[in-house]
Scaffold this active site. Sequence first.
Site: not given
Ligand code: VGL
Length: 208
Positions: A113, A158, A15
């Site tokens: 995801k 994540c 991410d």
């Molecule tokens: C994430 C919060 C919401 C992450 C993704 O990538 O850690 N955190 N969505």
Amino acid sequence: MTQQFGPSDALIIVDVQNDFCEGGVFDLQGGAAIVQPINEIAKKFQTVVLTQDFHPSGHSSFASSHEGKEDFSYIDLPYGRQPLWPDHCVQGTWGADFHPDLNTDAAQLIVRKGCRPDLDSYSAFVENDRTTKTGLDGFLRSRGITRIFTCGIATDFCVAWSSLDGVAHGFETVLLRNLTKEIDLDGSLEAQIARMKDAGVKIENYEA
Ligand code: VGL
Ligand code: ZN
């Protein structure tokens, strides 16, 4: 520690997207700083996977989808308690794009995801209902991968869930701590680091 990487190692870059970096919704200071070192380490791997948080608008993990709920408050969903987030990484928006300096050409696979409106996904392996698989374990196994290195954002969500699931799926798992950036919500960083250590995730720093 100088790490050596071989054909049975994979790098999982979690991410590294605009909404988690400076100027995005989470605006995590220090997000952009991990991008170049991640590009550098990626050159040393034959298998590189990117994950992309990729929500439809109105996603159930957004506080705005729940009447009267504020960002960073909590909700009980059928699969457990989870924080509610500001609208982020919405499909088709700039915030969902990878950071512009990330060398996405280094990756052979992009795992998206959190795509289902009713289900969030922190882990690169299994969504938050803990049963819906992303297919990543099959991809890695069929390439002969036995060890994964995790990095990216957020250390305590994540990246942590992906690392815990790496161990749970039988991979030796190393989190490269200096190539991650945390959200740190209500002590989540410390809690998740402890959880990962208990589970057998190795926590190291990457040294070029
Ligand atoms: C994430 C919060 C919401 C992450 C993704 O990538 O850690 N955190 N969505
Ligand atoms: Zn998300």
